[in-house]
Motif scaffolding. Structure first.
Motif, PDB file in Angstrom:
ATOM      1  N   GLY A 298      25.466 -34.810 -14.276  1.00  0.00           N
ATOM      2  CA  GLY A 298      25.057 -34.968 -15.668  1.00  0.00           C
ATOM      3  C   GLY A 298      25.695 -33.949 -16.579  1.00  0.00           C
ATOM      4  N   GLU A 299      24.859 -33.188 -17.285  1.00  0.00           N
ATOM      5  CA  GLU A 299      25.347 -32.207 -18.246  1.00  0.00           C
ATOM      6  C   GLU A 299      26.213 -31.155 -17.572  1.00  0.00           C
ATOM      7  OE1 GLU A 299      22.130 -30.526 -20.362  1.00  0.00           O
ATOM      8  OE2 GLU A 299      21.479 -32.402 -21.264  1.00  0.00           O
ATOM      9  N   LEU A 300      25.894 -30.818 -16.324  1.00  0.00           N
ATOM     10  CA  LEU A 300      26.660 -29.799 -15.617  1.00  0.00           C
ATOM     11  C   LEU A 300      28.108 -30.236 -15.458  1.00  0.00           C
ATOM     12  CD1 LEU A 300      26.908 -27.207 -14.027  1.00  0.00           C
ATOM     13  CD2 LEU A 300      26.068 -28.416 -12.005  1.00  0.00           C
TER      14      LEU A 300
ATOM     15  N   SER B 170      20.066 -24.092 -14.610  1.00  0.00           N
ATOM     16  CA  SER B 170      21.179 -24.909 -14.128  1.00  0.00           C
ATOM     17  C   SER B 170      22.454 -24.541 -14.874  1.00  0.00           C
ATOM     18  CB  SER B 170      20.876 -26.402 -14.322  1.00  0.00           C
ATOM     19  OG  SER B 170      20.711 -26.701 -15.687  1.00  0.00           O
ATOM     20  N   GLY B 171      23.583 -24.755 -14.216  1.00  0.00           N
ATOM     21  CA  GLY B 171      24.878 -24.540 -14.851  1.00  0.00           C
ATOM     22  C   GLY B 171      25.257 -23.104 -15.078  1.00  0.00           C
ATOM     23  N   VAL B 172      24.546 -22.161 -14.453  1.00  0.00           N
ATOM     24  CA  VAL B 172      24.814 -20.741 -14.703  1.00  0.00           C
ATOM     25  C   VAL B 172      26.078 -20.280 -13.965  1.00  0.00           C
ATOM     26  CG1 VAL B 172      23.924 -18.407 -14.395  1.00  0.00           C
ATOM     27  CG2 VAL B 172      22.385 -20.241 -15.126  1.00  0.00           C
TER      28      VAL B 172
ATOM     29  N   ASN C 107      19.014 -18.188 -21.352  1.00  0.00           N
ATOM     30  CA  ASN C 107      18.379 -19.366 -20.758  1.00  0.00           C
ATOM     31  C   ASN C 107      17.683 -19.015 -19.446  1.00  0.00           C
ATOM     32  OD1 ASN C 107      19.243 -20.979 -22.857  1.00  0.00           O
ATOM     33  ND2 ASN C 107      21.046 -21.728 -21.780  1.00  0.00           N
ATOM     34  N   VAL C 108      18.321 -18.170 -18.646  1.00  0.00           N
ATOM     35  CA  VAL C 108      17.720 -17.745 -17.376  1.00  0.00           C
ATOM     36  C   VAL C 108      16.466 -16.924 -17.646  1.00  0.00           C
ATOM     37  CG1 VAL C 108      18.051 -16.287 -15.344  1.00  0.00           C
ATOM     38  CG2 VAL C 108      19.872 -17.834 -16.069  1.00  0.00           C
ATOM     39  N   ARG C 109      16.537 -16.009 -18.604  1.00  0.00           N
ATOM     40  CA  ARG C 109      15.366 -15.185 -18.941  1.00  0.00           C
ATOM     41  C   ARG C 109      14.198 -16.049 -19.398  1.00  0.00           C
ATOM     42  NH1 ARG C 109      16.836 -10.862 -23.202  1.00  0.00           N
ATOM     43  NH2 ARG C 109      14.638 -10.344 -22.842  1.00  0.00           N
ATOM     44  N   ARG C 110      14.501 -17.064 -20.218  1.00  0.00           N
ATOM     45  CA  ARG C 110      13.439 -17.945 -20.700  1.00  0.00           C
ATOM     46  C   ARG C 110      12.813 -18.727 -19.546  1.00  0.00           C
ATOM     47  NH1 ARG C 110      16.170 -20.685 -24.049  1.00  0.00           N
ATOM     48  NH2 ARG C 110      16.573 -22.494 -22.740  1.00  0.00           N
TER      49      ARG C 110
ATOM     50  N   MET D 231      29.199 -17.676 -24.098  1.00  0.00           N
ATOM     51  CA  MET D 231      28.565 -18.552 -23.109  1.00  0.00           C
ATOM     52  C   MET D 231      27.762 -17.764 -22.070  1.00  0.00           C
ATOM     53  SD  MET D 231      31.307 -21.650 -22.637  1.00  0.00           S
ATOM     54  CE  MET D 231      30.151 -22.601 -21.665  1.00  0.00           C
ATOM     55  N   PRO D 232      28.282 -16.647 -21.517  1.00  0.00           N
ATOM     56  CA  PRO D 232      27.438 -15.851 -20.609  1.00  0.00           C
ATOM     57  C   PRO D 232      26.178 -15.325 -21.291  1.00  0.00           C
ATOM     58  CG  PRO D 232      29.733 -15.246 -20.345  1.00  0.00           C
ATOM     59  CD  PRO D 232      29.660 -16.146 -21.540  1.00  0.00           C
TER      60      PRO D 232
END
Length: 206
Positions: A184-186, A13-15, A59-62, A52-53
């Motif tokens: 939310g966080e986004l 999320s948020g990518v 995060n995406v890889r995980r 940030m990127p």
């Protein structure tokens, strides 16, 4: 209700906002360099734009790593029928920011009673943690439980979801206060990104 409910470790999320921010960030820097020439001071901003990127890619890889593990367990086909018997809520501490400020992130864990398809024997497992109160979306306590090759890790699948969000809950649990937020966080991240861009523009326009 149509949605795919994933545990926190598999969420992506948020990518998109982060990469949009990075594109705008470097666009402003490139325009500044083109107009006024390169200033060594800009190296700080060039490096900062990568943070940030870089975090988002990790995060995406995980998340994809854990999704692959789930897909492998499902493909293996070691499945048992299960029934959700309880929900546990846990506030997990984590640190953030330059000063390692302590904060808490809430997770929901499902206790699931699974039944051996050969013997009918029951055993209880706990699901991975979910960021959302997953029990509020369920129309049934019945699920499928897939087990990986090790026999130790289990994956909950085949949630039966409510037709409408306001349908009665199947678990008699007190409702929690839900903050009004847009994503939310986004939403918070988007506000932060726009604020950072405005600050950058003001610094470069001096």
């Amino acid at each position: 209700m149509k949605r795919k409910i994933r545990p926190a470790e598999e969420e992506i999320s948020g990518v998109i906002p982060i990469f949009v921010f990075a594109a705008v960030w470097y666009s402003v820097l490139i325009r500044s360099i083109a107009a006024a020439g390169f200033d060594p001071f800009l190296l700080v901003f060039l490096a900062a734009g990568l943070l940030m990127p870089y975090t988002a890619v990790n995060n995406v890889r995980r998340a994809l790593f854990y999704r692959r593990q789930r897909a492998e367990a499902v493909a293996l086909g070691d499945v048992s029928q299960g029934r959700i018997t309880g929900i546990a809520r846990q506030d997990v501490p984590y640190t953030t920011g330059e000063h390692n400020r302590l904060r808490y992130r809430r997770y929901y864990f499902l206790q699931v009673e699974m039944y051996d398809p050969a013997t009918g024997a029951a055993s209880t497992i706990q699901s991975q943690g979910y960021r959302i109160p997953v029990h509020r979306y369920l129309a049934s306590d019945r699920v499928s439980v897939y087990t990986d090759r090790s026999g130790w890790k289990h994956y909950i699948e085949d949630f039966q979801l409510k037709e409408h969000r306001r349908d009665p809950d199947i678990f008699n649990m007190p409702r929690e206060f839900e903050e009004f937020h847009m994503g939310g966080e986004l939403f918070g991240k988007i506000i932060f990104l726009f604020a950072a861009i405005l600050i950058l523009i003001k610094l470069l326009m001096r």
